[in-house]
Design an enzyme around this catalytic site. Sequence first.
Site, PDB file in Angstrom:
ATOM      1  N   CYS A  19       0.834  -1.198   0.000  1.00 63.16           N
ATOM      2  CA  CYS A  19       0.000   0.000   0.000  1.00 63.16           C
ATOM      3  C   CYS A  19       0.871   1.251   0.000  1.00 63.16           C
ATOM      4  O   CYS A  19       1.829   1.311   0.770  1.00 63.16           O
ATOM      5  CB  CYS A  19      -0.883  -0.037   1.237  1.00 63.16           C
ATOM      6  N   PRO A  20       0.593   2.192  -0.876  1.00 61.49           N
ATOM      7  CA  PRO A  20      -0.578   2.353  -1.744  1.00 61.49           C
ATOM      8  C   PRO A  20      -0.360   1.897  -3.185  1.00 61.49           C
ATOM      9  O   PRO A  20      -1.211   2.128  -4.035  1.00 61.49           O
ATOM     10  CB  PRO A  20      -0.804   3.863  -1.708  1.00 61.49           C
TER      11      PRO A  20
END
Length: 84
Positions: A19-20
């Site tokens: 993430c992201p």
Amino acid sequence: MPDVFTHPDKTLDTQGLRCPEPVMMVRKTVRHMEAGQMLLILADDPATTRDIPSFCRFMEHQLVAQETEQMPYRYLVRKKESQL
């Protein structure tokens, strides 16, 4: 029962990314797809179990299927129809 993941229009492998990055790659890939096309996403980041469904709701794409019981996680997303 047929496997809904077998014939996507495109496949995006985000394994190894965290993430992201997976959602950023999904957004970039979907942007270049035609309305109604299907994208198969392969992921191993636990955050995608939250992020991919949230992305679909926010961007109004359809999360057709998801499989998160084993790795890699699989998500099938249909790009929303164009709005006039």
